[in-house]
Enzyme design. Structure first.
Site, mmCIF file in Angstrom:
data_model
loop_
_atom_site.group_PDB
_atom_site.id
_atom_site.type_symbol
_atom_site.label_atom_id
_atom_site.label_comp_id
_atom_site.label_asym_id
_atom_site.label_seq_id
_atom_site.Cartn_x
_atom_site.Cartn_y
_atom_site.Cartn_z
ATOM 1 N N PRO A 120 0.961 -1.293 -0.358
ATOM 2 C CA PRO A 120 0.000 0.068 -0.515
ATOM 3 C C PRO A 120 1.167 1.441 0.092
ATOM 4 O O PRO A 120 1.455 2.027 0.864
ATOM 5 C CB PRO A 120 -1.017 -0.126 1.066
ATOM 6 N N GLU A 121 1.158 2.114 -0.584
ATOM 7 C CA GLU A 121 1.534 3.426 -0.807
ATOM 8 C C GLU A 121 0.294 4.292 -0.601
ATOM 9 O O GLU A 121 -1.017 4.315 0.644
ATOM 10 C CB GLU A 121 1.728 3.967 -2.496
ATOM 11 N N LYS B 291 3.039 6.624 6.000
ATOM 12 C CA LYS B 291 2.059 5.533 5.249
ATOM 13 C C LYS B 291 2.059 4.614 6.126
ATOM 14 O O LYS B 291 1.708 3.592 6.573
ATOM 15 C CB LYS B 291 3.299 4.910 4.115
ATOM 16 N N ARG C 280 16.308 0.628 -7.163
ATOM 17 C CA ARG C 280 14.689 1.032 -7.675
ATOM 18 C C ARG C 280 14.459 0.941 -9.357
ATOM 19 O O ARG C 280 14.635 2.052 -10.504
ATOM 20 C CB ARG C 280 14.029 2.123 -7.067
#
Ligand SMILES: [Zn+2]
Length: 311
Positions: free
Chosen positions: A2-3, A59, A301
């Site tokens: 979940p972002e 977050k 990334r």
């Protein structure tokens, strides 16, 4: 994972459903990983507490709690014993307030609520589900909160990267990307020699901007992910500032329509995804100029960009 937009959506959904409810009792599982604070401390802070708000910080999902001592004669001494074993930090303020609240309980003015926060990080696979008590307890359930409304709030996390903790004053690092003003945003990148992509992902600068949203924001701002942060003009940073907010807000708006799927018993349901313009579209034509989208790896990334639209 979940972002930020998903976490915002989940926090809003929870706020609507559980604000005002009282946590009557707490069950915590045997697995150690999900518990960032000791189990006794979590239980002491949560039990007999009213949920006054649920909100997102970075977050993290933060539950604001007012600890109301029902049956004050028993509860405070237990809470004191539990907390004093750790006996340090600013948390020691809480037991002091608790013991102050105790004599007042019989005095008619009512106990002074002790404020605490329950902080949930969902990790990779964590979810918070509101269930009826008769709903079968899912595998990988690590916490069950019985609410005075008769429902249960359950934390389920198969991979156990999620974390539960309690705090008296939680402070996530970095600034909120949805709230930061332009001057503060520009200041974040001043003198930074790292690629702008890495700076966007740095949680000490901005809270909670994940890989997808960083790529999408850089595309909209026309900035290549490998550009040194310090070399980007104020004008371009202003564009990026707008783009980050725009991308996150769009994703939150999309997520809003799937709240119920996510926090109800079927926690596995996904979110409606933002239409990605570059992320995950390697070799596909740019939506603006048809140039194939490139993929590079920056600080481990994947980063996606259009070599023509982004400079
Ligand atoms: Zn392009």
């Amino acid at each position: 994972m979940p972002e930020l937009p998903e976490v915002e959506t989940i926090a809003r959904g929870l706020a609507k459903r559980v604000t005002g409810d009282v946590i009557e009792s707490v069950w915590l599982g045997q697995k150690k990983e999900p518990l960032k604070s000791p189990a006794t401390e979590i239980a002491a802070a949560l039990e007999k507490s009213r949920i006054t708000d649920v909100r997102r910080m970075g977050k993290h999902i933060v539950f604001d709690l007012d600890h109301v001592e029902y049956g004050a004669a028993r509860a405070p001494s237990r809470a004191n014993g539990r907390r004093n074993r750790r006996g340090k930090e600013s948390k020691s303020v809480s037991p002091a307030q608790t013991s102050k609240a105790h004599p007042q309980a019989g005095g008619g003015a009512g106990p002074t609520p002790v404020r605490a926060q329950w902080i949930v990080h969902l990790g990779m696979t964590g979810s918070l589900r509101i269930c009826e008590p008769q709903t079968e307890v899912a595998k990988h359930t690590h916490a069950i909160l019985k609410l005075s409304s008769g429902r249960e709030l359950r934390f389920v996390d198969p991979r156990r990267f999620g974390r539960l903790s309690v705090s008296s004053e939680f402070d996530a690092t970095g600034v909120e990307p949805l709230e930061v003003d332009l001057d503060s945003f520009v200041a974040l990148f001043r003198g930074r020699k790292t690629p702008i992509k890495s700076a966007l992902l740095n949680q000490k600068l901005l809270r909670g901007v994940g890989n997808i949203y960083a790529d999408e924001s850089l595309f909209r701002a026309g900035i290549r992910p490998r550009r040194r942060a310090a070399s980007i003009t104020c004008e371009q940073l202003a564009k990026l500032h707008d783009a980050v907010k725009e991308v996150l807000k769009e994703a939150i708006a999309l997520g809003g329509s799937s709240i119920s799927d996510y926090v109800d018993a079927d926690g596995e349901e996904g979110f409606f995804q933002l239409q990605h313009r570059v992320y995950g579209r390697e070799s596909e034509p740019c939506l603006l100029c048809k140039t194939p989208i490139k993929r590079v790896v920056i600080a481990g990334r994947s980063s996606h960009y259009c070599p023509k639209c982004q400079k």
